[in-house]
Design a protein around this motif. Structure first.
Motif, PDB file in Angstrom:
ATOM      1  N   GLY A 276       0.666  -1.214  -0.153  1.00 36.44           N
ATOM      2  CA  GLY A 276       0.055   0.138   0.007  1.00 36.44           C
ATOM      3  C   GLY A 276       0.801   1.283  -0.086  1.00 36.44           C
ATOM      4  O   GLY A 276       0.431   2.296   0.019  1.00 36.44           O
ATOM      5  N   ASP A 277       2.031   1.007  -0.090  1.00 36.65           N
ATOM      6  CA  ASP A 277       3.094   2.116   0.075  1.00 36.65           C
ATOM      7  C   ASP A 277       3.770   2.197  -1.519  1.00 36.65           C
ATOM      8  O   ASP A 277       4.590   1.477  -1.915  1.00 36.65           O
ATOM      9  CB  ASP A 277       4.116   1.983   1.066  1.00 36.65           C
ATOM     10  N   TYR A 278       3.267   3.357  -2.397  1.00 32.81           N
ATOM     11  CA  TYR A 278       3.457   3.601  -3.620  1.00 32.81           C
ATOM     12  C   TYR A 278       5.034   3.529  -3.701  1.00 32.81           C
ATOM     13  O   TYR A 278       5.824   2.995  -4.665  1.00 32.81           O
ATOM     14  CB  TYR A 278       2.794   4.457  -4.386  1.00 32.81           C
ATOM     15  N   LYS A 279       5.605   4.277  -3.020  1.00 31.78           N
ATOM     16  CA  LYS A 279       7.108   4.784  -3.256  1.00 31.78           C
ATOM     17  C   LYS A 279       7.942   3.515  -2.704  1.00 31.78           C
ATOM     18  O   LYS A 279       8.721   3.402  -3.782  1.00 31.78           O
ATOM     19  CB  LYS A 279       7.442   5.797  -2.396  1.00 31.78           C
ATOM     20  N   LYS A 280       7.662   2.836  -1.855  1.00 32.08           N
ATOM     21  CA  LYS A 280       8.272   1.493  -1.513  1.00 32.08           C
ATOM     22  C   LYS A 280       8.222   0.498  -2.566  1.00 32.08           C
ATOM     23  O   LYS A 280       9.091  -0.162  -2.930  1.00 32.08           O
ATOM     24  CB  LYS A 280       8.057   1.106  -0.096  1.00 32.08           C
ATOM     25  N   LEU A 281       7.056   0.389  -3.296  1.00 37.85           N
ATOM     26  CA  LEU A 281       6.657  -0.566  -4.149  1.00 37.85           C
ATOM     27  C   LEU A 281       7.573  -0.270  -5.481  1.00 37.85           C
ATOM     28  O   LEU A 281       8.123  -1.145  -6.091  1.00 37.85           O
ATOM     29  CB  LEU A 281       5.274  -0.773  -4.340  1.00 37.85           C
ATOM     30  N   ASP A 282       7.568   0.974  -5.804  1.00 39.37           N
ATOM     31  CA  ASP A 282       8.121   1.424  -6.820  1.00 39.37           C
ATOM     32  C   ASP A 282       9.670   1.093  -6.961  1.00 39.37           C
ATOM     33  O   ASP A 282      10.352   0.769  -7.542  1.00 39.37           O
ATOM     34  CB  ASP A 282       8.060   2.949  -6.990  1.00 39.37           C
ATOM     35  N   GLU A 283      10.328   1.643  -5.838  1.00 37.44           N
ATOM     36  CA  GLU A 283      11.609   1.446  -5.276  1.00 37.44           C
ATOM     37  C   GLU A 283      12.184   0.067  -5.459  1.00 37.44           C
ATOM     38  O   GLU A 283      13.138  -0.473  -5.997  1.00 37.44           O
ATOM     39  CB  GLU A 283      12.035   2.041  -4.260  1.00 37.44           C
ATOM     40  N   ALA A 284      11.190  -0.858  -4.934  1.00 34.93           N
ATOM     41  CA  ALA A 284      11.470  -2.339  -4.467  1.00 34.93           C
ATOM     42  C   ALA A 284      11.564  -3.085  -5.837  1.00 34.93           C
ATOM     43  O   ALA A 284      12.555  -3.685  -6.285  1.00 34.93           O
ATOM     44  CB  ALA A 284      10.753  -2.894  -3.691  1.00 34.93           C
ATOM     45  N   ILE A 285      10.585  -2.986  -6.603  1.00 34.67           N
ATOM     46  CA  ILE A 285      10.232  -3.500  -8.042  1.00 34.67           C
ATOM     47  C   ILE A 285      11.709  -3.147  -8.843  1.00 34.67           C
ATOM     48  O   ILE A 285      12.088  -3.868  -9.674  1.00 34.67           O
ATOM     49  CB  ILE A 285       8.983  -2.912  -8.671  1.00 34.67           C
ATOM     50  N   GLY A 286      12.078  -1.813  -8.950  1.00 32.11           N
ATOM     51  CA  GLY A 286      13.104  -1.294  -9.632  1.00 32.11           C
ATOM     52  C   GLY A 286      14.557  -1.927  -9.543  1.00 32.11           C
ATOM     53  O   GLY A 286      15.030  -2.378 -10.305  1.00 32.11           O
ATOM     54  N   ALA A 287      14.675  -2.134  -8.211  1.00 34.36           N
ATOM     55  CA  ALA A 287      15.989  -3.048  -7.600  1.00 34.36           C
ATOM     56  C   ALA A 287      15.693  -4.443  -7.932  1.00 34.36           C
ATOM     57  O   ALA A 287      16.687  -5.200  -8.340  1.00 34.36           O
ATOM     58  CB  ALA A 287      16.103  -2.749  -6.259  1.00 34.36           C
ATOM     59  N   ILE A 288      14.613  -4.894  -7.880  1.00 37.19           N
ATOM     60  CA  ILE A 288      14.472  -6.558  -8.078  1.00 37.19           C
ATOM     61  C   ILE A 288      14.661  -6.753  -9.595  1.00 37.19           C
ATOM     62  O   ILE A 288      15.211  -7.651  -9.863  1.00 37.19           O
ATOM     63  CB  ILE A 288      13.124  -6.910  -7.257  1.00 37.19           C
ATOM     64  N   LYS A 289      13.988  -5.713 -10.410  1.00 37.90           N
ATOM     65  CA  LYS A 289      14.272  -6.046 -11.992  1.00 37.90           C
ATOM     66  C   LYS A 289      15.695  -5.810 -12.455  1.00 37.90           C
ATOM     67  O   LYS A 289      16.068  -6.652 -13.246  1.00 37.90           O
ATOM     68  CB  LYS A 289      13.289  -5.118 -12.564  1.00 37.90           C
ATOM     69  N   ALA A 290      16.311  -5.036 -11.611  1.00 36.65           N
ATOM     70  CA  ALA A 290      17.696  -4.730 -12.017  1.00 36.65           C
ATOM     71  C   ALA A 290      18.743  -6.141 -11.765  1.00 36.65           C
ATOM     72  O   ALA A 290      19.628  -6.516 -12.455  1.00 36.65           O
ATOM     73  CB  ALA A 290      18.339  -3.618 -11.252  1.00 36.65           C
ATOM     74  N   LYS A 291      18.102  -6.850 -10.702  1.00 37.15           N
ATOM     75  CA  LYS A 291      18.759  -8.133 -10.110  1.00 37.15           C
ATOM     76  C   LYS A 291      18.264  -9.356 -11.104  1.00 37.15           C
ATOM     77  O   LYS A 291      19.022 -10.147 -11.528  1.00 37.15           O
ATOM     78  CB  LYS A 291      18.560  -8.336  -8.695  1.00 37.15           C
ATOM     79  N   TYR A 292      17.046  -9.328 -11.421  1.00 44.13           N
ATOM     80  CA  TYR A 292      16.572 -10.300 -12.049  1.00 44.13           C
ATOM     81  C   TYR A 292      15.681  -9.746 -13.367  1.00 44.13           C
ATOM     82  O   TYR A 292      14.432 -10.033 -13.484  1.00 44.13           O
ATOM     83  CB  TYR A 292      15.405 -11.187 -11.199  1.00 44.13           C
ATOM     84  N   PRO A 293      16.285  -9.296 -14.370  1.00 45.58           N
ATOM     85  CA  PRO A 293      15.830  -8.496 -15.386  1.00 45.58           C
ATOM     86  C   PRO A 293      14.967  -9.402 -16.440  1.00 45.58           C
ATOM     87  O   PRO A 293      13.858  -9.316 -17.076  1.00 45.58           O
ATOM     88  CB  PRO A 293      16.670  -8.093 -16.381  1.00 45.58           C
ATOM     89  N   ASN A 294      15.048 -11.019 -16.136  1.00 45.40           N
ATOM     90  CA  ASN A 294      14.412 -12.053 -17.160  1.00 45.40           C
ATOM     91  C   ASN A 294      13.299 -12.639 -16.574  1.00 45.40           C
ATOM     92  O   ASN A 294      12.905 -13.724 -17.197  1.00 45.40           O
ATOM     93  CB  ASN A 294      15.562 -12.646 -18.013  1.00 45.40           C
TER      94      ASN A 294
END
Length: 269
Positions: A73-91
């Motif tokens: 429910g925290d947009y900022k944390k969700l945005d930041e977390a997904i960005g970092a996760i995608k950088a680690k697991y892009p595929n």
């Protein structure tokens, strides 16, 4: 000669129509994105640290999960977390569900925005707006459809947990039929988090939607998945495969995958 010219003109128009059409059924869209295997979509909770989320990825993907759908429910944390996760697991295959407060349950705008920004494969919202519910104002299905990214598989719910239908007599079959025109995958749940859906609900929904993708999003476990597996294409799961802080337990994911695979092997015999 005139007949030949008319034939050529008709052929050109037919070819243009075929080339211009990009329509595909929701089943084709599902298969294109995820293949034909019954899907395990782990629900990832953005409530801890990046190291925890990366560990969740390892536990899930190494033990049979097909995707992780992150929610908060925290947009900022969700945005930041997904960005970092995608950088680690892009595929890897990921999705998102932005959870609004009680006074703003319809969160498709934020969910679609995050899915598009991070190039995610799945967008999940709890309430599809097919059902009028007492907890949220009526929402335009056309407005939702206009914002949906074309290349994102959008799943959303009917007869959802923690909601009260305005029309108490509305059947799940009627809701499922309506949802087919608006969502790529229909989601059903049990009465509350951690409680499985009644297999009859899955059967009834499936009976009217044919091969349109259907999923279950609460209470699915290795012990009960066999009761709904004939009717569904994907499960959204956390409670039965995670600890009390919602961190993913790989062994539990493996148990769920094994139960699903064994049921399917038995069904084919």
């Amino acid at each position: 000669m005139k007949v030949f010219i008319y034939f050529l003109a008709a052929l050109v128009l037919y070819s243009q129509t075929m080339e211009a059409s990009t329509y595909q059924t929701r089943r084709d869209f599902f298969t294109q994105k995820f293949g034909t295997k019954k899907q395990i979509w782990v629900v990832g909770y953005v409530n801890a640290t990046l190291d925890d989320y990366l560990k969740d990825c390892e536990e899930a993907f190494n033990n049979g999960a097909d995707a992780i759908v992150w929610e908060s429910g925290d947009y900022k944390k969700l945005d930041e977390a997904i960005g970092a996760i995608k950088a680690k697991y892009p595929n890897k295959t990921f999705g998102v569900n932005f959870l609004g407060p009680d006074e703003k349950l319809m969160t498709y705008k934020e969910t679609f925005e995050l899915a598009k920004k991070h190039n995610l494969q799945i967008a999940w919202t709890d309430f599809s707006a097919v059902d009028l519910i007492k907890e949220a104002p009526e929402t335009s299905l056309h407005a939702i459809d206009a914002l949906k990214p074309a290349d994102v598989f959008y799943v959303s719910g009917i007869h959802m947990k923690y909601s009260t239908l305005v029309d108490a007599n509305k059947t799940i079959e009627r809701s499922a039929l309506q949802a087919m025109g608006w969502v790529d995958g229909i989601v059903i749940t049990g009465p509350k988090t951690g409680v499985a859906t009644d297999p009859t609900r899955a059967k009834d929904a499936k009976s009217v939607i044919g091969n349109h993708p259907l999923g279950a999003a609460s209470g699915v476990s290795a012990e009960n998945v066999n009761t709904i597996l004939p009717y569904i294409d994907f499960v959204l799961v956390n409670t039965s495969i995670a600890d009390k802080t919602h961190r993913v337990i790989g062994a539990k994911v493996k148990e769920l995958r094994k139960a699903m695979d064994q049921k399917l092997k038995t069904a084919k015999k």
